[in-house]
Design a protein around this motif. Structure first.
Motif, short mmCIF file in Angstrom:
data_model
loop_
_atom_site.label_atom_id
_atom_site.label_comp_id
_atom_site.label_asym_id
_atom_site.label_seq_id
_atom_site.Cartn_x
_atom_site.Cartn_y
_atom_site.Cartn_z
N CYS A 104 -42.70 -35.23 59.24
CA CYS A 104 -43.70 -34.55 60.06
C CYS A 104 -45.09 -35.10 59.73
O CYS A 104 -45.47 -35.20 58.57
CB CYS A 104 -43.64 -33.04 59.80
SG CYS A 104 -44.96 -32.12 60.60
N THR A 105 -45.83 -35.44 60.78
CA THR A 105 -47.17 -36.00 60.60
C THR A 105 -48.10 -34.98 59.94
O THR A 105 -49.03 -35.35 59.24
CB THR A 105 -47.73 -36.41 61.98
OG1 THR A 105 -46.80 -37.30 62.59
CG2 THR A 105 -49.07 -37.09 61.86
N ARG A 106 -47.84 -33.72 60.14
CA ARG A 106 -48.76 -32.69 59.63
C ARG A 106 -48.38 -32.25 58.22
O ARG A 106 -49.22 -32.23 57.34
CB ARG A 106 -48.76 -31.50 60.58
CG ARG A 106 -49.80 -30.45 60.27
CD ARG A 106 -49.94 -29.54 61.48
NE ARG A 106 -50.89 -28.46 61.29
CZ ARG A 106 -50.52 -27.19 61.13
NH1 ARG A 106 -49.25 -26.86 61.09
NH2 ARG A 106 -51.43 -26.25 61.01
N PHE A 112 -51.80 -44.12 69.84
CA PHE A 112 -51.72 -42.87 69.11
C PHE A 112 -50.27 -42.41 69.11
O PHE A 112 -49.58 -42.55 70.12
CB PHE A 112 -52.57 -41.84 69.86
CG PHE A 112 -52.65 -40.52 69.20
CD1 PHE A 112 -53.60 -40.28 68.23
CD2 PHE A 112 -51.78 -39.51 69.55
CE1 PHE A 112 -53.67 -39.04 67.61
CE2 PHE A 112 -51.85 -38.27 68.93
CZ PHE A 112 -52.80 -38.03 67.96
N GLU A 113 -49.81 -41.88 67.99
CA GLU A 113 -48.44 -41.36 67.95
C GLU A 113 -48.33 -40.32 66.85
O GLU A 113 -49.05 -40.36 65.86
CB GLU A 113 -47.44 -42.49 67.68
CG GLU A 113 -47.66 -43.20 66.36
CD GLU A 113 -46.57 -44.24 66.04
OE1 GLU A 113 -45.89 -44.70 66.96
OE2 GLU A 113 -46.42 -44.56 64.83
N TYR A 114 -47.49 -39.34 67.07
CA TYR A 114 -47.17 -38.43 65.98
C TYR A 114 -45.83 -37.77 66.22
O TYR A 114 -45.31 -37.77 67.34
CB TYR A 114 -48.25 -37.36 65.80
CG TYR A 114 -48.36 -36.35 66.92
CD1 TYR A 114 -47.49 -35.26 66.98
CD2 TYR A 114 -49.32 -36.47 67.90
CE1 TYR A 114 -47.59 -34.33 68.02
CE2 TYR A 114 -49.43 -35.56 68.93
CZ TYR A 114 -48.56 -34.48 68.98
OH TYR A 114 -48.67 -33.59 70.01
N ALA A 115 -45.27 -37.23 65.15
CA ALA A 115 -44.08 -36.40 65.24
C ALA A 115 -44.40 -35.14 64.46
O ALA A 115 -45.01 -35.19 63.40
CB ALA A 115 -42.89 -37.11 64.61
N ILE A 116 -44.05 -34.01 65.01
CA ILE A 116 -44.45 -32.76 64.37
C ILE A 116 -43.27 -31.79 64.37
O ILE A 116 -42.57 -31.64 65.37
CB ILE A 116 -45.70 -32.19 65.09
CG1 ILE A 116 -46.24 -30.98 64.35
CG2 ILE A 116 -45.45 -31.88 66.53
CD1 ILE A 116 -47.60 -30.57 64.86
#
Ligand SMILES: [Zn+2]
Ligand SMILES: [Zn+2]
Length: 173
Positions: free
Chosen positions: A28-30, A55-59
């Motif tokens: 998780c990016t966060r 931009f990319e993230y997984a949460i």
């Protein structure tokens, strides 16, 4: 949106892998926890400018929920109403979920992708073109926009303002 059950899960396509890590998202990016440990799943977002991922993230699901909880009640309601009225579910990542333009016909090759996943499986994916993103960004309150910007600043130092996805991406599932 609670019609996830209509979708047949499939392995997460490469398009939803991390460009930066050159493999599927693992944490998780966060909060940094392992994504596959969450039975409720996780979400992926990627923003494309022409051929580039800017931009990319997984949460993970708990982080997602806590972020949505911080959005103002009014923003959440506005977003929900907007999607209920404008979003066509089930189009997948090939066409804009709002204006329904196929990805190859977009005036600029700029769009964002979102996906809901569990383990190594993709449950649902969507695409929103950059013009529709701009429109939906205007719907959320300054306060909600501020919470979103804080999230970006904390987790993605150095991302240029104008390459950010909208908070509306987050609210989609
Ligand atoms: Zn998390
Ligand atoms: Zn669109």
């Amino acid at each position: 949106m609670d019609d996830l059950n209509e979708y047949t899960p499939q392995p997460i396509p490469e398009e939803f892998h991390s460009e930066y890590e050159e493999r599927p998202f693992l944490t998780c990016t966060r909060c940094g926890e392992t994504l596959s440990d969450f039975p409720e799943g996780f979400q992926i977002a990627k923003v494309f400018r022409r051929e580039e991922v800017v931009f990319e993230y997984a949460i993970c699901s708990p982080c997602h929920t806590s972020m949505i909880d911080e959005f103002s009640m009014a923003s959440r309601q506005t977003l929900e109403d907007y999607y209920n009225a404008n979003m066509t579910p089930g189009l997948g990542a090939g066409s804009c979920g709002i204006c329904q333009l196929p990805r190859k016909d977009l005036p600029q090759n700029e769009f964002s992708l979102g996906a809901a996943c569990v383990g190594s499986q993709l449950l649902e994916a969507f695409m929103i073109c950059s013009s529709c993103m701009e429109v939906s960004n205007l719907l959320v309150s300054k306060q909600t926009q501020g919470i979103w910007n804080d999230f970006i600043d904390t987790n993605f130092p150095g991302v240029p303002e104008d390459s950010m996805p909208c908070p509306t991406n987050v609210g989609l599932f």
